[in-house]
Design an enzyme around this catalytic site. Structure first.
Site, mmCIF file in Angstrom:
data_model
loop_
_atom_site.group_PDB
_atom_site.id
_atom_site.type_symbol
_atom_site.label_atom_id
_atom_site.label_comp_id
_atom_site.label_asym_id
_atom_site.label_seq_id
_atom_site.Cartn_x
_atom_site.Cartn_y
_atom_site.Cartn_z
ATOM 1 N N LYS A 186 40.001 110.881 56.827
ATOM 2 C CA LYS A 186 39.503 110.476 58.144
ATOM 3 C C LYS A 186 38.039 110.025 58.077
ATOM 4 C CE LYS A 186 43.300 111.143 60.488
ATOM 5 N NZ LYS A 186 43.995 109.978 61.087
ATOM 6 N N TYR A 243 42.717 115.776 54.353
ATOM 7 C CA TYR A 243 42.799 115.127 55.670
ATOM 8 C C TYR A 243 41.417 114.682 56.156
ATOM 9 C CZ TYR A 243 44.171 114.503 60.604
ATOM 10 O OH TYR A 243 44.401 114.006 61.857
#
Lengths: 246, 78
Positions: free
Chosen positions: A158, A154
């Protein structure tokens, strides 16, 4: 109203931050394409917008599917006109410590969170270039800036969005198109719902604001970056986190 | 025939690059003579694709340096 007549696409619009962003744009007069994995999930957001007197349409799309993105964005342009604002908000988590992470967990998160933004941005570029104006806002995360144990996939996705943001800003800047990112801190949504109470208490204690964020806090920042008068702000990442990392 | 393709390429070039018709000659380079940057070339190619209803792959764009290159390429496609 600030966005009267502007066509806005919000991905991941069914709930949480995306839903709030869609509602905020609609309240300012925008025609909002609410994109969610399943069209019926986007319908709830559209119903709320229409009930409040706004204009919106629901679309079902897996943003990591190249052919589907091209098809759905062509449909959006046909239905609502050239896209003036794109908000890449769709994202998911598959959290676990890297020692235990499966390759599929890595691939899926990168595909949706990062490749999805690449594909949707590509789909709106042509129209924005012709119009000589456009706003792209990517929803990154504070963990993309600062890292997070248990979230290598994740946080990498990002952080990747930040690189994409800066490069798109450079490629399209001369055409009046800006591309910026927002890095939300801990926001009260379904995604953060499962975090332990202990973790939430620490997040609140660490933030000068003394609270978790609300989806509306992020929506306000998105509308700011998408506004016509924000045309000199590009390639930036705005951390909206209550001062968590100060 | 050739004049027609040239005239249409010239019209599109003028619209996309903001140059005058007299500047657009067969041996003129889009980037070196007509002031296009790389993004202008992409937009020009997109406009030519629309004008002539052809698809111009990136590999072919790389060889399309001058107005004449574009005219020859489009004639070969039609």
């Amino acid at each position: 109203m600030r966005f009267s007549g502007t066509t806005v696409v919000v991905t991941g619009a069914s709930r949480g931050i995306g839903r709030s962003i869609a509602l905020a744009f609609a309240a300012e007069g925008a025609k909002v394409a609410c994109v969610a994995t399943k069209v019926e999930n986007a319908q709830g957001t559209v119903d709320a917008i229409v009930a409040a007197g706004g204009e919106a349409k629901p679309y079902g799309l897996d943003v990591s599917d190249s052919a589907a993105v091209a098809e759905v964005f062509a449909q959006i342009e046909g239905d609502l006109g050239t896209v003036g604002v794109l908000v890449n908000n769709a994202g998911l988590t598959r959290d676990t410590l890297m020692m235990r992470m499966k390759d599929e967990d890595w691939d899926r998160v990168i595909d949706v969170n990062l490749k999805g933004a690449y594909l949707t941005t590509k789909a709106v570029m042509k129209g924005m270039m012709k119009a000589r104006t456009g706003r792209i806002v990517n929803i990154s995360s504070v963990v993309g800036v600062h890292g997070s144990a248990g979230q290598v996939n994740y946080s990498a996705s990002k952080a990747g969005l930040l690189g994409l943001t800066k490069s798109v800003a450079k490629e399209l800047g001369s055409r009046g198109i800006t591309c910026n990112a927002i890095a939300p801190g801990f926001i009260e949504t379904d995604m953060t719902h499962d975090l332990s109470e202990d973790f939430k208490a620490r997040a609140i204690a660490d933030a000068p604001a003394g609270r978790l964020g609300k989806p509306e806090d992020i929506a306000a920042a998105v509308l700011f970056l998408a506004a016509p008068e924000s045309g000199f702000i590009t390639g930036q990442c705005l951390e909206v986190d209550g001062g968590l990392f100060l | 025939m050739s004049a027609t393709v040239f005239e249409r390429v010239r019209k599109v070039t003028c619209e996309e690059l903001g140059v005058t018709e007299t500047e657009v000659e067969m041996d003129k380079s889009f980037q070196e003579d007509l002031g296009a940057d790389s993004l202008d070339v992409v937009e020009l190619v997109m406009a030519l694709e629309e004008e002539f209803g052809v698809e111009i792959p990136d590999d072919d764009v790389a060889n399309m340096k001058t107005v004449g290159d574009a005219v020859t390429y489009i004639e070969s496609k039609n």
